[in-house]
Design a protein around this motif. Structure first.
Motif, PDB file in Angstrom:
ATOM      1  N   ALA A   1     -26.473  -7.865-111.698  1.00  9.11           N
ATOM      2  CA  ALA A   1     -25.482  -8.949-111.635  1.00  9.11           C
ATOM      3  C   ALA A   1     -25.973 -10.094-110.748  1.00  9.11           C
ATOM      4  O   ALA A   1     -25.739 -11.267-111.046  1.00  9.11           O
ATOM      5  CB  ALA A   1     -24.162  -8.391-111.112  1.00  9.11           C
ATOM      6  N   LEU A   2     -26.662  -9.733-109.684  1.00  5.08           N
ATOM      7  CA  LEU A   2     -27.192 -10.751-108.776  1.00  5.08           C
ATOM      8  C   LEU A   2     -28.291 -11.568-109.445  1.00  5.08           C
ATOM      9  O   LEU A   2     -28.408 -12.778-109.242  1.00  5.08           O
ATOM     10  CB  LEU A   2     -27.732 -10.066-107.518  1.00  5.08           C
ATOM     11  CG  LEU A   2     -28.009 -10.917-106.283  1.00  5.08           C
ATOM     12  CD1 LEU A   2     -26.711 -11.489-105.738  1.00  5.08           C
ATOM     13  CD2 LEU A   2     -28.698 -10.080-105.211  1.00  5.08           C
TER      14      LEU A   2
ATOM     15  N   ASN B   1     -12.979 -28.354-104.024  1.00  4.34           N
ATOM     16  CA  ASN B   1     -13.447 -28.081-105.388  1.00  4.34           C
ATOM     17  C   ASN B   1     -13.861 -26.610-105.495  1.00  4.34           C
ATOM     18  O   ASN B   1     -14.974 -26.223-105.121  1.00  4.34           O
ATOM     19  CB  ASN B   1     -14.623 -29.003-105.721  1.00  4.34           C
ATOM     20  CG  ASN B   1     -15.031 -28.884-107.177  1.00  4.34           C
ATOM     21  OD1 ASN B   1     -14.452 -28.113-107.941  1.00  4.34           O
ATOM     22  ND2 ASN B   1     -16.031 -29.659-107.562  1.00  4.34           N
ATOM     23  N   LEU B   2     -12.958 -25.777-105.996  1.00  2.00           N
ATOM     24  CA  LEU B   2     -13.229 -24.341-106.069  1.00  2.00           C
ATOM     25  C   LEU B   2     -14.306 -24.015-107.094  1.00  2.00           C
ATOM     26  O   LEU B   2     -15.076 -23.070-106.919  1.00  2.00           O
ATOM     27  CB  LEU B   2     -11.942 -23.592-106.408  1.00  2.00           C
ATOM     28  CG  LEU B   2     -10.834 -23.646-105.351  1.00  2.00           C
ATOM     29  CD1 LEU B   2      -9.604 -22.895-105.832  1.00  2.00           C
ATOM     30  CD2 LEU B   2     -11.325 -23.078-104.031  1.00  2.00           C
ATOM     31  N   LEU B   3     -14.369 -24.759-108.194  1.00  2.10           N
ATOM     32  CA  LEU B   3     -15.377 -24.478-109.222  1.00  2.10           C
ATOM     33  C   LEU B   3     -16.789 -24.648-108.683  1.00  2.10           C
ATOM     34  O   LEU B   3     -17.729 -24.001-109.150  1.00  2.10           O
ATOM     35  CB  LEU B   3     -15.162 -25.411-110.421  1.00  2.10           C
ATOM     36  CG  LEU B   3     -13.866 -25.191-111.221  1.00  2.10           C
ATOM     37  CD1 LEU B   3     -13.760 -26.227-112.338  1.00  2.10           C
ATOM     38  CD2 LEU B   3     -13.821 -23.785-111.790  1.00  2.10           C
ATOM     39  N   GLU B   4     -16.957 -25.512-107.700  1.00  5.91           N
ATOM     40  CA  GLU B   4     -18.284 -25.767-107.151  1.00  5.91           C
ATOM     41  C   GLU B   4     -18.806 -24.591-106.326  1.00  5.91           C
ATOM     42  O   GLU B   4     -20.011 -24.342-106.287  1.00  5.91           O
ATOM     43  CB  GLU B   4     -18.240 -27.033-106.286  1.00  5.91           C
ATOM     44  CG  GLU B   4     -19.589 -27.442-105.725  1.00  5.91           C
ATOM     45  CD  GLU B   4     -19.476 -28.658-104.813  1.00  5.91           C
ATOM     46  OE1 GLU B   4     -18.345 -28.932-104.348  1.00  5.91           O
ATOM     47  OE2 GLU B   4     -20.495 -29.314-104.568  1.00  5.91           O
ATOM     48  N   ILE B   5     -17.882 -23.850-105.706  1.00  2.00           N
ATOM     49  CA  ILE B   5     -18.313 -22.786-104.794  1.00  2.00           C
ATOM     50  C   ILE B   5     -18.287 -21.407-105.433  1.00  2.00           C
ATOM     51  O   ILE B   5     -18.738 -20.439-104.812  1.00  2.00           O
ATOM     52  CB  ILE B   5     -17.423 -22.768-103.534  1.00  2.00           C
ATOM     53  CG1 ILE B   5     -15.987 -22.363-103.906  1.00  2.00           C
ATOM     54  CG2 ILE B   5     -17.467 -24.094-102.827  1.00  2.00           C
ATOM     55  CD1 ILE B   5     -15.100 -22.132-102.716  1.00  2.00           C
ATOM     56  N   ILE B   6     -17.767 -21.304-106.659  1.00  2.00           N
ATOM     57  CA  ILE B   6     -17.654 -19.971-107.284  1.00  2.00           C
ATOM     58  C   ILE B   6     -19.009 -19.275-107.414  1.00  2.00           C
ATOM     59  O   ILE B   6     -19.142 -18.095-107.064  1.00  2.00           O
ATOM     60  CB  ILE B   6     -16.941 -20.083-108.645  1.00  2.00           C
ATOM     61  CG1 ILE B   6     -15.442 -20.300-108.425  1.00  2.00           C
ATOM     62  CG2 ILE B   6     -17.171 -18.830-109.480  1.00  2.00           C
ATOM     63  CD1 ILE B   6     -14.652 -20.480-109.706  1.00  2.00           C
ATOM     64  N   PRO B   7     -20.082 -19.918-107.918  1.00  2.00           N
ATOM     65  CA  PRO B   7     -21.373 -19.201-108.045  1.00  2.00           C
ATOM     66  C   PRO B   7     -21.901 -18.681-106.709  1.00  2.00           C
ATOM     67  O   PRO B   7     -22.351 -17.537-106.615  1.00  2.00           O
ATOM     68  CB  PRO B   7     -22.308 -20.261-108.645  1.00  2.00           C
ATOM     69  CG  PRO B   7     -21.398 -21.223-109.319  1.00  2.00           C
ATOM     70  CD  PRO B   7     -20.166 -21.283-108.478  1.00  2.00           C
ATOM     71  N   ASP B   8     -21.850 -19.530-105.681  1.00  2.00           N
ATOM     72  CA  ASP B   8     -22.375 -19.106-104.380  1.00  2.00           C
ATOM     73  C   ASP B   8     -21.490 -18.038-103.738  1.00  2.00           C
ATOM     74  O   ASP B   8     -21.995 -17.118-103.102  1.00  2.00           O
ATOM     75  CB  ASP B   8     -22.488 -20.315-103.452  1.00  2.00           C
ATOM     76  CG  ASP B   8     -23.443 -21.360-104.005  1.00  2.00           C
ATOM     77  OD1 ASP B   8     -24.564 -20.986-104.379  1.00  2.00           O
ATOM     78  OD2 ASP B   8     -23.053 -22.535-104.073  1.00  2.00           O
ATOM     79  N   ALA B   9     -20.173 -18.160-103.919  1.00  2.00           N
ATOM     80  CA  ALA B   9     -19.278 -17.137-103.391  1.00  2.00           C
ATOM     81  C   ALA B   9     -19.492 -15.809-104.099  1.00  2.00           C
ATOM     82  O   ALA B   9     -19.410 -14.734-103.485  1.00  2.00           O
ATOM     83  CB  ALA B   9     -17.824 -17.593-103.539  1.00  2.00           C
ATOM     84  N   THR B  10     -19.795 -15.865-105.401  1.00  2.00           N
ATOM     85  CA  THR B  10     -20.077 -14.633-106.156  1.00  2.00           C
ATOM     86  C   THR B  10     -21.338 -13.955-105.646  1.00  2.00           C
ATOM     87  O   THR B  10     -21.380 -12.735-105.465  1.00  2.00           O
ATOM     88  CB  THR B  10     -20.210 -14.963-107.657  1.00  2.00           C
ATOM     89  OG1 THR B  10     -19.015 -15.600-108.111  1.00  2.00           O
ATOM     90  CG2 THR B  10     -20.456 -13.696-108.456  1.00  2.00           C
ATOM     91  N   VAL B  11     -22.384 -14.754-105.420  1.00  2.00           N
ATOM     92  CA  VAL B  11     -23.633 -14.203-104.883  1.00  2.00           C
ATOM     93  C   VAL B  11     -23.394 -13.550-103.527  1.00  2.00           C
ATOM     94  O   VAL B  11     -23.869 -12.441-103.250  1.00  2.00           O
ATOM     95  CB  VAL B  11     -24.695 -15.309-104.775  1.00  2.00           C
ATOM     96  CG1 VAL B  11     -25.907 -14.825-103.971  1.00  2.00           C
ATOM     97  CG2 VAL B  11     -25.150 -15.748-106.159  1.00  2.00           C
TER      98      VAL B  11
END
Length: 467
Positions: A291-292, A371-381
């Motif tokens: 997943a990562l 802007n939550l959409l901007e941080i979703i990928p980094d927060a997921t990682v």
């Protein structure tokens, strides 16, 4: 044109054969061992005294070698002992059933034989559905059904079936014994050692990935050029994928390892079953890495890193690196068969500390971002990395448990704390509790403009060393 195609095809096949042998030279040795075993059992036909003693039943020795000679010692022992035991039990039972059938008279004999064949074949077949029997004795049960049917049915028409059964049993036992001896004595390939090395290698692959992930991910994020970093780290980026499909191999190797005698550093009744637990935890961590790994795709990277990404970069890199080092210490300890708890715990504690820093950075970063959409990928990682730390901790506990069960050697931690730096100038005078007592070691540190001087005093005098 046709000749050239044939030449190219022959060259391609030759290169594949060469690569297959170079990847694992043990395959060539195994092929030679099988050839030697078949040559030896063929003496039942080539050498007249043996042929006179066993007759056409010598072909059963050839069939035994072809069927039971496997790549590893454990697999050969498993099949050989299963075949020998199944043949012996079925032959004995078949003789007893024929004796009872003879007592029922000529008319009743086929009915008695048919009833016994049905009951025993049905019962033995049903027993193969039990997981324990299926895993270790399935081949033996299959041979039991085959041999019992042959002996009981052939005994109805053949008068000297006892001699025939004795000859077949003897040749099968001789063929099995030849396979087992050659497998153990000539360049043995141990299933237990293969399992041990495979599990260790899988942990190493995960460690390589985690150690390189931080630089790879944030390199892409900052530069937006994923291709260069991938070429440098292609081995670690792809290496973890082999771990995902390792279950079947580990299950079979653990099953075969239970049949093997003591060899090398592996004692009898080594806890092979515990390797399956470690393998399961390793695959669990590999799925999280899978997943990562999806976040290394260049399409997911932006040219301008977000504020959250800058905030989590340092803790993410530290967490990933320390988790990889902890796994590397576990793999090194397993390979050397030493207790890795002390060496891995240092890096695991550092990873936990980085995990706490990462959580704090996530809370602060999400609170400051609209802007939550901007941080979703980094927060997921970041979230996946936090889960990976927990998986590494579970894996560390499992490896330490194995080291205790298998009586691995204990070693001291090889990671020493950094030496503190002196941030002041001055003198630390020695302290003596009583005048009549001589201190064993007295340290005096004096700060000067030119440098520091360290004095080591004892009962024998004073030694000055520049530092």
């Amino acid at each position: 044109m046709g000749i050239q195609v044939v030449k190219n095809k022959a060259m391609e096949i030759a290169m594949k054969i060469k690569k297959l042998g170079q990847d694992d030279p043990r395959r060539i040795v195994h092929s030679i061992k099988v050839g030697v075993a078949l040559t030896l059992v063929s003496l039942f036909y080539y050498w007249k005294p043996l042929y006179d003693g066993f007759g056409a039943s010598g072909i059963w020795a050839v069939m035994t070698v072809v069927v039971i000679f496997e790549f590893t010692v454990g697999a050969t022992l498993s099949k050989g002992l299963n075949r020998g035991l199944g043949t012996l039990l079925a032959g004995s039972l078949g003789v007893g059933v024929n004796y009872l059938a003879n007592l029922s008279g000529q008319k009743g004999e086929p009915f008695v034989l048919g009833i016994f064949v049905f009951l025993i074949a049905a019962s033995a077949t049903f027993s193969r559905f039990f997981p324990g029997i299926k895993a270790r004795y399935d081949y033996g049960v299959l041979i039991f059904i085959l041999t019992f049917s042959l002996v009981s049915i052939s005994g109805y028409r053949i008068d000297e079936f006892l001699t025939l059964a004795h000859q077949r049993l003897s040749t099968i036992l001789v063929g099995g014994a030849i396979c087992i001896m050659i497998s153990i004595l000539v360049c043995p390939v141990w299933a237990g050692e293969t399992l041990h090395n495979s599990v260790t290698s899988n942990i190493n692959k995960l460690a390589d990935y985690l150690e390189g992930f931080g630089g790879e991910y944030f390199y892409c994020c900052e530069d937006g050029e994923h291709g260069v970093a991938t070429e440098k780290g292609k081995s670690f980026v792809e290496g973890y994928k082999a771990v995902l499909n390792s279950k079947s191999m580990e299950d079979s190797m653990a099953n075969f390892a239970r049949w093997e005698p003591k060899h090398g550093k592996f004692r009898f009744r080594h806890p092979w079953k515990h390797y399956l637990k470690i393998g399961s935890l390793t695959r669990q961590c590999a799925y999280q890495i899978e997943a990562l790994n999806r976040h290394l795709c260049p399409q997911l990277q932006t040219q301008d890193p977000s504020q959250l990404r800058r905030m989590i970069e340092v803790p993410c890199k530290t967490l990933s690196s320390e988790s990889g080092k902890a796994l590397k210490a576990l793999a090194t300890g397993m390979k050397a068969m030493t207790n890795p708890s002390s060496s891995s715990q240092v890096h695991l504690n550092a990873a936990k500390s980085a995990m706490n820093d990462l959580k704090d950075s996530l809370k602060l970063g999400t609170a400051q971002t609209t802007n939550l959409l901007e941080i979703i990928p980094d927060a997921t990682v970041a979230s996946i990395l936090i889960e990976i730390v927990k998986s590494v901790e579970d894996l560390s506990e499992a490896v330490v448990e194995l080291s205790l069960k298998a009586h691995f050697k204990s070693i001291e931690a090889t990671v020493s704390p950094e030496k503190p730096q002196l941030l002041h100038k001055g003198t630390i005078n020695p302290f003596v509790e009583a005048e009549d007592e001589q201190p064993h070691v007295v340290i005096s540190v004096r700060g000067t403009e030119d440098g520091d001087l360290t004095e080591k005093k004892g009962s024998s005098g004073t030694t000055s060393l520049p530092t």
